[in-house]
Enzyme design. Structure first.
Site, PDB file in Angstrom:
ATOM      1  N   GLU A 168       0.834  -1.212   0.000  1.00 49.02           N
ATOM      2  CA  GLU A 168       0.000   0.000   0.000  1.00 49.02           C
ATOM      3  C   GLU A 168       0.866   1.258   0.000  1.00 49.02           C
ATOM      4  OE1 GLU A 168      -3.509   2.108   2.725  1.00 49.02           O
ATOM      5  OE2 GLU A 168      -2.231   0.546   3.582  1.00 49.02           O
TER       6      GLU A 168
ATOM      7  N   CYS B 191      -5.736  -2.407   2.772  1.00 49.16           N
ATOM      8  CA  CYS B 191      -5.650  -2.238   4.217  1.00 49.16           C
ATOM      9  C   CYS B 191      -6.944  -2.666   4.911  1.00 49.16           C
ATOM     10  CB  CYS B 191      -5.283  -0.790   4.546  1.00 49.16           C
ATOM     11  SG  CYS B 191      -4.777  -0.535   6.265  1.00 49.16           S
TER      12      CYS B 191
ATOM     13  N   LYS C  38      -9.449   2.654  -3.471  1.00 49.82           N
ATOM     14  CA  LYS C  38     -10.011   2.176  -2.214  1.00 49.82           C
ATOM     15  C   LYS C  38     -11.403   2.749  -1.987  1.00 49.82           C
ATOM     16  CE  LYS C  38      -8.854   1.542   2.669  1.00 49.82           C
ATOM     17  NZ  LYS C  38      -7.913   1.907   3.759  1.00 49.82           N
TER      18      LYS C  38
END
Length: 495
Positions: free
Chosen positions: A261, A368, A317
């Protein structure tokens, strides 16, 4: 005397429950903890007593389970004082979740010493667990079912998800609590029977729900171990990029090479003069690159995963972390909240769950925190034949949180019947098989390259089809049934 015992016992039971989560992995601890608190609640006659007992239990649970919030704020946010204040507030708020579940079950159970622990409390617990998974952006950390990832109860997950595993735990704990509240041969036999039944159902569901397709892929995960202070230092950008470029070239020839990430310390558009030639070199060597990077588009910023190419592919995301990737109410609070949030400014949420195509396969991507939401990971299926999670767990420090995060990633692989590639900046990077087992894991806080083969798979588990709706329906219908049959507490019935 009983009142004096209840609160300390509740605090200890809450902390005991947290031992079920990684890295401790004491799978029986949650059963014991819930059996204790359920049995104590059945003896409490007042709402005030139930509220106090439930909240103190929640404080033990949250304090032992998410204490690591302090490290995130103190080390990378506003300093130790801000860390203490933020952790105290968040633990106090998190403690409300188990309190609501426990008091709801106590209320609906109506004081019945069999129905309350055996039905009302378990149904209320899983109902609250489901609701908290989506209410106010969702709070999925420390969901009970994760504690059973290495037990036969885990085999329930491809059918009923993590909430279904939670149900098996609370039902077993409830049966034990019923026996503790009124010891006797019949109730002992009931507790033993329910425990054996849940394990038997788990063993009966032990099977492969998906099938392998095509040949395995060779994959390398690049764990750069870039500290947060260094990561956003403008003077370090060239060195960081150079390290990742060299690690990548060292693995040319692998089918997939994955960066974690926001591995790029600048926006992707600012790094294309390095990334585009690298991607062409990789392609010539038979490799595809998958890179975690911040992306700027128009006036928006995204936390993204990029497959470089012509044109590049982006996954942005969708589920952002409040106060981590954006700050709610920043316009109202002004600079008061500037010590939290991303160094690059607030991110915007992506909209598409479509897989990314790399090395001839479809990758279902999560970034995440997204891996903690089972239904959202399932949104990438059945199209995706592999799962990819990229993360930067440096925020957690040397705490239990990286291991808890890995535990949740394992559950997603199990629920979906897909192997997962998990690439993190500081650990724990891992290769996870379709049954949720870790095949290979990297070290914490070390630079490392993990290499393994992964097997693409096709097929759909029942959980991917149904998501959490069967468990939600069971909880709501069950609670309504108890309510309608008069189990709930009325004035004069101990309430």
């Amino acid at each position: 005397m009983r009142r004096l015992i209840n609160l300390p016992l509740a605090l200890v039971a809450g902390a005991l429950l947290a031992l079920g989560f990684a890295p401790f992995g004491q799978a029986l601890a949650p059963v014991a903890a819930l059996a204790i608190i359920f049995s104590r609640l059945t003896t409490i006659g007042t709402l005030r007593g139930a509220l106090a007992t439930g909240y103190v239990f929640g404080l033990g649970y949250a304090g032992a389970g998410v204490y690591w919030i302090y490290h995130s704020i103190a080390d990378y946010g506003g300093g130790p004082l801000a860390g203490v204040v933020a952790t105290a507030v968040l633990v106090a708020l998190f403690a409300l979740i188990p309190m609501i579940a426990l008091v709801s079950g106590w209320w609906v159970g109506g004081g019945n010493r069999l129905r309350t622990p055996l039905l009302a409390l378990p149904l209320a617990w899983i109902g609250v667990e489901w609701i908290r998974s989506w209410l106010a952006t969702g709070a999925t950390w420390l969901s009970l079912g994760y504690t059973q990832i290495d037990t036969p109860l885990a085999h329930l997950a491809p059918v009923f998800g993590v909430v279904g595993v939670s149900l098996a735990v609370v039902m077993t704990a409830g049966a034990i609590a019923a026996w503790l509240a009124q010891p006797g041969t019949r109730r002992f036999a009931l507790a033993l029977g329910i425990a054996l039944a849940t394990v038997s159902v788990g063993l009966a569901l032990d099977r492969d729900w998906t099938v392998p397709i095509d040949e395995p892929l060779s994959v390398s995960i690049l764990q750069g171990n870039i500290g947060q202070a260094r990561k956003w230092d403008p003077d370090e950008r060239g060195a960081i990029l150079g390290e990742y470029l060299q690690m990548t070239r060292d693995r040319f020839g692998d089918d997939l090479i994955v960066w974690p990430e926001t591995a790029l310390p600048v926006f992707y558009q600012q790094a294309t003069r390095w990334i585009d030639p690298l991607a062409r070199e990789a392609a010539d060597a038979g490799s595809s690159l998958v890179i975690g990077a911040p992306v700027a588009r128009d006036e928006n910023r995204y936390n993204a995963v990029v497959v470089p190419g012509d044109p590049p592919q982006f996954y942005e995301k969708r589920h952002l972390v409040p106060f981590g990737e954006y700050v709610p109410f920043r316009d109202i609070a002004g600079g008061v909240l500037d010590f939290v949030g991303t160094p690059l400014g607030d991110f915007s949420a992506g909209q598409s769950a479509a897989p990314l195509r790399a090395a001839g396969h479809d990758l279902g991507v999560s970034i995440c925190y997204e891996v903690t939401f089972g239904a959202e990971v399932a949104d990438t299926l059945p199209a995706a034949d592999l799962l990819l999670n990229v993360s930067n767990d440096a925020w957690f420090g040397a705490s239990t949180a990286p291991w808890q995060h890995l535990q949740m990633a394992r559950m997603r692989a199990l629920e979906t019947g897909r192997e997962m590639i998990r690439a993190t900046n500081t650990g724990v990077s891992a290769f996870i098989d379709s049954r949720g087992a870790v095949r290979q894991a990297g070290p914490l806080f070390e630079s490392a390259i993990l290499s393994a083969t992964v097997q693409p798979r096709a097929g759909t588990t029942p959980y991917v089809r149904w998501r959490d709706w069967p468990m939600a329906a069971l909880s709501m219908i069950g609670i309504a049934g108890l309510w309608l049959t008069g189990g709930w507490r009325r004035p004069g019935r101990g309430g």
